[in-house]
Motif scaffolding. Structure first.
Motif, PDB file in Angstrom:
ATOM      1  N   THR A   1      -9.370   9.557   5.826  1.00  0.00           N
ATOM      2  CA  THR A   1      -8.522   8.658   5.038  1.00  0.00           C
ATOM      3  C   THR A   1      -9.400   7.973   3.999  1.00  0.00           C
ATOM      4  N   HIS A   2      -8.799   7.681   2.875  1.00  0.00           N
ATOM      5  CA  HIS A   2      -9.559   7.064   1.789  1.00  0.00           C
ATOM      6  C   HIS A   2      -8.613   6.143   1.020  1.00  0.00           C
ATOM      7  N   THR A   3      -9.117   4.990   0.614  1.00  0.00           N
ATOM      8  CA  THR A   3      -8.269   4.059  -0.130  1.00  0.00           C
ATOM      9  C   THR A   3      -8.711   3.969  -1.585  1.00  0.00           C
TER      10      THR A   3
ATOM     11  N   THR B   1      -4.316  10.083   3.032  1.00  0.00           N
ATOM     12  CA  THR B   1      -4.669  10.762   4.283  1.00  0.00           C
ATOM     13  C   THR B   1      -4.823  12.238   3.947  1.00  0.00           C
TER      14      THR B   1
ATOM     15  N   GLU C   1       1.311   5.165   0.687  1.00  0.00           N
ATOM     16  CA  GLU C   1       0.702   6.230   1.500  1.00  0.00           C
ATOM     17  C   GLU C   1       0.826   7.574   0.777  1.00  0.00           C
TER      18      GLU C   1
ATOM     19  N   THR D   1      -7.514   1.831  -4.979  1.00  0.00           N
ATOM     20  CA  THR D   1      -6.691   0.667  -5.364  1.00  0.00           C
ATOM     21  C   THR D   1      -5.667   0.389  -4.257  1.00  0.00           C
ATOM     22  N   HIS D   2      -4.371   0.517  -4.533  1.00  0.00           N
ATOM     23  CA  HIS D   2      -3.412   0.231  -3.466  1.00  0.00           C
ATOM     24  C   HIS D   2      -2.795   1.513  -2.896  1.00  0.00           C
ATOM     25  N   HIS D   3      -3.556   2.591  -2.947  1.00  0.00           N
ATOM     26  CA  HIS D   3      -3.092   3.850  -2.355  1.00  0.00           C
ATOM     27  C   HIS D   3      -3.976   4.204  -1.165  1.00  0.00           C
ATOM     28  N   ARG D   4      -3.352   4.586  -0.059  1.00  0.00           N
ATOM     29  CA  ARG D   4      -4.145   5.087   1.070  1.00  0.00           C
ATOM     30  C   ARG D   4      -3.869   6.583   1.196  1.00  0.00           C
TER      31      ARG D   4
ATOM     32  N   VAL E   1       0.852  -1.195   0.000  1.00  0.00           N
ATOM     33  CA  VAL E   1       0.000   0.000   0.000  1.00  0.00           C
ATOM     34  C   VAL E   1       0.883   1.238   0.000  1.00  0.00           C
TER      35      VAL E   1
END
Ligand code: SF4
Length: 364
Positions: free
Chosen positions: A313-315, A322, A247, A317-320, A245
């Motif tokens: 926070t929001h996801t 903030t 960030e 695909t594979h990015h989180r 993931v």
């Protein structure tokens, strides 16, 4: 009965034994008759309804799709109604489902069906695949479920079931890795009730042959399953390393002026392209001030002191992501720019917004 001949080294669909195929088809259809999931989109074979549900279900959980599906069909009950809609209305209704590219392609495909196919869906996989947003899986789903054509489908659930059924140990999830599964699926799909068969495979994958701790003891396919027979259920499908993931830290700014707030439209190539959002600066909260002053969207505005509203926070695909949310007052409206608007709180309610943007509206 062994469905798969373990002496075979290849996985070409032609090697599916006839008796094995008959056993699988019979067991699945009988099980589907009493154990299938009751889903709203299964009450009709209308290709439009099948298509909308399949597009919504891509990368989205069944439970989440239920509400959206009914609302969408109430507003756009036919392909002609969808084709005639403004893109903004389609995106507004899609809000919360994510992956907005799906909504845009759905809309584009509806227009193509009306303009080039007299409002009728093409009745072949090749014809369906020529439409925007319809790939191999969706074309197979529409062809088999709506038109009763013996076309295979492979998605996450059925892929796992077929891999275990055939004892296939190769890596899955890529076009090349899934090709043997497609071949087996094509060899298995029956001439009669292909749509039910395909849906039964997906249901077995969802309810019985789950990724962890599959219920082999009550599985309708237990007698035909190669992974069960050879004690390899836990090893199939092969585990693939998950992507790490990433960030991302950003600051969203709620700029107010004369009872309105500033919103910007996400540009081409950005996540949430075409949707409205609050301006963002790629800065941690401590450096937000400089970020605002240098921002292309905000730089021409004289903003007063900033106030912190919170963090979300929001996801994707594979990015989180903030997102620190700040508020400030602007002294002027700045220059008029395309993709930038001052709107009232009431107007915010009807704008098609990004998911984080909508959460900020609730925060306000
Ligand atoms: S027997 Fe077990 S591994 Fe085989 S298909 Fe059924 S649930 Fe899956």
């Amino acid at each position: 009965m062994v469905f798969w001949n373990p002496k075979n080294t290849g996985l070409q669909g032609a090697r599916v034994k006839k008796a094995g195929k008959t056993a699988v088809v019979r067991a699945l259809l009988a099980w589907y008759g009493h154990a299938r999931r009751d889903l709203p989109w299964r009450r009709s074979q209308d290709p439009y309804r099948v298509w909308v549900s399949e597009i919504m279900l891509q990368q989205t959980q069944v439970e989440r799709v239920r509400d959206f599906y009914d609302r969408f069909l109430e507003r756009f009950p036919t392909v002609a109604a969808l084709a005639a809609a403004a893109e903004h209305d389609v995106l507004r209704l899609w809000e919360g489902l994510g992956y907005y590219r799906r909504a845009r392609q759905l809309h584009a495909a509806a227009k193509t069906i009306v303009a080039d196919h007299a409002g009728e869906f093409p009745r072949t996989v090749a014809g369906l695949r020529s439409l925007p947003g319809i790939g191999r899986y969706t074309a197979g789903a529409i062809a088999s479920i709506a038109f009763d054509l013996p076309e295979p489908i492979v998605e996450a659930n059925s892929r796992r079931v077929i891999a275990r059924l055939a004892g296939h140990e190769g890596p899955l999830g890529s076009a090349a890795g899934d090709e043997p599964i497609w071949e087996i699926a094509a060899a298995l799909v029956p001439q009669r009730h292909p749509g039910k068969f395909n849906q039964a495979l997906m249901d077995v994958g969802s309810l019985v042959c789950t990724p962890e701790r599959p219920l082999c003891g009550t599985c309708p396919l237990a007698a035909c399953c190669e992974a069960k027979r050879t004690g390899r259920v836990a090893e199939i499908p092969m585990k693939v390393a998950r992507r790490a993931v990433k960030e991302i830290h950003e600051t969203a700014v709620v700029v107010r002026r004369a009872g309105r707030v500033l919103v910007v439209r996400r540009g081409p190539g950005e996540w949430w392209e075409g949707l409205w959002d609050f301006p963002r600066v790629p800065k941690a909260a401590g450096a937000a001030r400089r970020g605002i002053e240098r921002s292309e969207v905000l730089g021409d505005l004289a903003c007063g002191a900033t106030r912190r509203l919170g963090t979300i926070t929001h996801t994707v695909t594979h990015h989180r992501i903030t997102l620190d949310v700040l508020a400030c007052e602007a002294d002027s409206a700045g220059r008029a720019k395309p993709g930038r608007r001052w709107v009232t709180a009431k107007a915010l309610a009807s704008l098609a917004m990004t998911s984080p943007g909508r959460r900020i509206v609730r925060m306000l």
